[in-house]
Structures are given as C-alpha cells and as structure tokens.
Design a protein around this motif. Structure first.
Motif, PDB file in Angstrom:
ATOM      1  N   THR A 154       0.834  -1.193   0.000  1.00 46.02           N
ATOM      2  CA  THR A 154       0.000   0.000   0.000  1.00 46.02           C
ATOM      3  C   THR A 154       0.872   1.249   0.000  1.00 46.02           C
ATOM      4  OG1 THR A 154      -0.162  -0.189   2.405  1.00 46.02           O
ATOM      5  CG2 THR A 154      -1.994  -1.064   1.103  1.00 46.02           C
ATOM      6  N   ARG A 169      -3.718   0.824  15.756  1.00 45.05           N
ATOM      7  CA  ARG A 169      -5.057   1.313  15.410  1.00 45.05           C
ATOM      8  C   ARG A 169      -5.937   0.184  14.895  1.00 45.05           C
ATOM      9  NH1 ARG A 169      -6.120   5.740  10.598  1.00 45.05           N
ATOM     10  NH2 ARG A 169      -8.374   5.453  10.414  1.00 45.05           N
ATOM     11  N   SER A 173       0.142   4.239   1.489  1.00 52.11           N
ATOM     12  CA  SER A 173      -0.029   5.164   2.606  1.00 52.11           C
ATOM     13  C   SER A 173      -0.722   4.445   3.756  1.00 52.11           C
ATOM     14  CB  SER A 173      -0.880   6.362   2.191  1.00 52.11           C
ATOM     15  OG  SER A 173      -2.210   5.953   1.903  1.00 52.11           O
ATOM     16  N   ALA A 193      -3.475   5.403   5.069  1.00 52.38           N
ATOM     17  CA  ALA A 193      -4.901   5.371   4.733  1.00 52.38           C
ATOM     18  C   ALA A 193      -5.230   4.180   3.845  1.00 52.38           C
ATOM     19  CB  ALA A 193      -5.299   6.672   4.041  1.00 52.38           C
ATOM     20  N   GLU A 194      -4.364   3.877   2.873  1.00 55.00           N
ATOM     21  CA  GLU A 194      -4.581   2.721   2.010  1.00 55.00           C
ATOM     22  C   GLU A 194      -4.500   1.423   2.808  1.00 55.00           C
ATOM     23  OE1 GLU A 194      -2.250   2.412  -1.505  1.00 55.00           O
ATOM     24  OE2 GLU A 194      -2.792   4.404  -2.232  1.00 55.00           O
ATOM     25  N   VAL A 213      -5.248   1.005   5.998  1.00 57.77           N
ATOM     26  CA  VAL A 213      -6.486   0.900   6.777  1.00 57.77           C
ATOM     27  C   VAL A 213      -7.635   0.446   5.878  1.00 57.77           C
ATOM     28  CG1 VAL A 213      -8.207   2.200   8.082  1.00 57.77           C
ATOM     29  CG2 VAL A 213      -5.770   2.593   8.498  1.00 57.77           C
ATOM     30  N   ALA A 214      -7.711   0.985   4.661  1.00 51.75           N
ATOM     31  CA  ALA A 214      -8.763   0.601   3.723  1.00 51.75           C
ATOM     32  C   ALA A 214      -8.660  -0.879   3.359  1.00 51.75           C
ATOM     33  CB  ALA A 214      -8.695   1.467   2.469  1.00 51.75           C
ATOM     34  N   VAL A 234       0.014   2.042  11.907  1.00 54.02           N
ATOM     35  CA  VAL A 234      -1.415   1.709  11.907  1.00 54.02           C
ATOM     36  C   VAL A 234      -1.736   0.414  12.651  1.00 54.02           C
ATOM     37  CG1 VAL A 234      -1.825   2.917   9.736  1.00 54.02           C
ATOM     38  CG2 VAL A 234      -1.339   0.456   9.705  1.00 54.02           C
ATOM     39  N   TYR A 250       4.063   3.626   8.903  1.00 58.52           N
ATOM     40  CA  TYR A 250       2.632   3.947   8.823  1.00 58.52           C
ATOM     41  C   TYR A 250       2.002   4.123  10.203  1.00 58.52           C
ATOM     42  CZ  TYR A 250       2.544   2.699   3.824  1.00 58.52           C
ATOM     43  OH  TYR A 250       2.748   2.650   2.466  1.00 58.52           O
TER      44      TYR A 250
END
Length: 207
Positions: free
Chosen positions: A52, A111, A54, A56-57, A59-60, A108, A106
């Motif tokens: 990915t 999260r 980023s 955000a990508e 997490v998506a 993430v 990242y």
C-alpha cells in the motif's frame, strides 16, 4: 469446536497443506475449511495491493478484508463441525500492517488492533506457521511460473518477510498474535510430509 489457522509467507504451502489434510483420516470428514481472504474476492483487480502507498490505504485494505472476516464468522457460526481450519486469519492482517509499519512508518498496527476489538472475528485456538526459507519461497514461485519480476513481488521482499515472520515468532507487547498459541512448523520439505506433521498436531490438540 477447535479453530486452527495456517499462516506463513506467500508460496509457503498453506493451501496445499490444507488440501491434503482434507483427505486425511481423522481430519477431512470432521473439518470446516475457510479459504484465504483473497479467494473470497471475485475480481483480482479488487484485491487490495500488498504494498500500500499510505497509512490510509493500509487501513482501507484492512477494512476490505474484515468484511470477508465477518462472512467467515457467520459461516463458522452456522457450521456444526468440531474442527475449523482457516487458510490465514486476522493475524495475517495484523502481521502485514506490522511489517509495513516497520518498513514505512505507517503506525497503523495498533489502530487496527483497536478496531479489531469491536469487529466480529475468529480467534484461532492454534496457529501453525509454515516456516520456509526465502530462497525456497523464491524457487517455488519460479517453478509455478509467476509472471512478475522477482524484484516486483513485494510479498517476497526480504525485509517484509523478516518483519511479518517476527510478528509470529518474536511477538512484542502490543503486537502479539491474536491466536492463543503459535507453533512453528519447518515447511521446506515435501507437501505430504508437512501435511502429516500438521495432521499429528491437530489430532493432538483435538483428542
């Protein structure tokens, strides 16, 4: 009900091992098998990228796969099988995020773990990590005839492999597997030999 997940690198032999287990005495007739996440996605272009671009990508991608995980939970809930076998589990998603956090910062993984606590998911009682050296993974991929150049195949990036493996083998506080127990199984032998050892482990756990 006992839930057993198979984890490991791409081309590590997870699907092949599970296929053989389904035909083995003491396993096949009693097991409900859930295929790998990507096998639940009809169009290859809809599969989130392994690399990915980023946070955000990433997490998506997690959210996309967790939609599939919810369907897996529903299917298992409807099953009357005593043994559930998963080709990858939510630990795959967390290990992937962990590796990308280490490589690209990242940040993430924590999260996603917090989100996971509010989402339906399967928690394996046992995870069998098929441990295969990188050089063997590369050879298997070459034999199968994967089209992309080796340097472009992110899932065999040496640093990615190292970090993803360490998630299972040397967990740290806050980044430990969801599975209750992880067992490493050296899997650079024949598929039949790997399946036989996996069968013995599962029969021991479910006796």
């Amino acid at each position: 009900m006992t839930i057993v997940a198979f984890e490991g690198a791409s081309y590590g032999g997870k699907s092949s091992t599970i296929k053989r287990l389904r035909g083995m005495r003491g396993i096949g007739p009693h097991a409900f098998v859930s295929a790998c996440y990507v096998d639940h996605i009809d169009r290859r272009e809809d599969i989130p990228p392994a690399r990915t671009g980023s946070a955000a990508e990433q997490v998506a991608a997690f959210e996309k796969f967790m939609q599939i995980e919810a369907a897996r939970v529903a299917a298992v809930s409807e099953s009357t099988a005593d043994l559930i076998i998963l080709d990858r589990s939510v630990d795959t998603l967390l290990a992937h995020a962990y590796a990308l956090d280490k490589l690209y910062g990242y940040d993430v993984q924590a999260r996603l773990r917090a989100c996971l606590a509010t989402m339906p998911h399967l928690k394996p009682d046992h995870t069998i990590f098929l441990d295969v050296p990188p050089e063997t993974l590369h050879l298997r991929r070459k034999v199968i005839g994967h089209a992309a150049a080796e340097s472009e195949y992110f899932l065999h990036n040496p640093a990615f492999l190292e970090h993803a493996r360490s998630y299972f083998t040397t967990p740290t506080s806050g980044a430990e597997p969801v599975s209750r127990q992880v067992t490493l199984l050296p899997a650079d032998t024949t598929p039949t030999d790997v399946a036989e050892v996996a069968r013995a482990l599962i029969l021991h756990w479910t006796k």
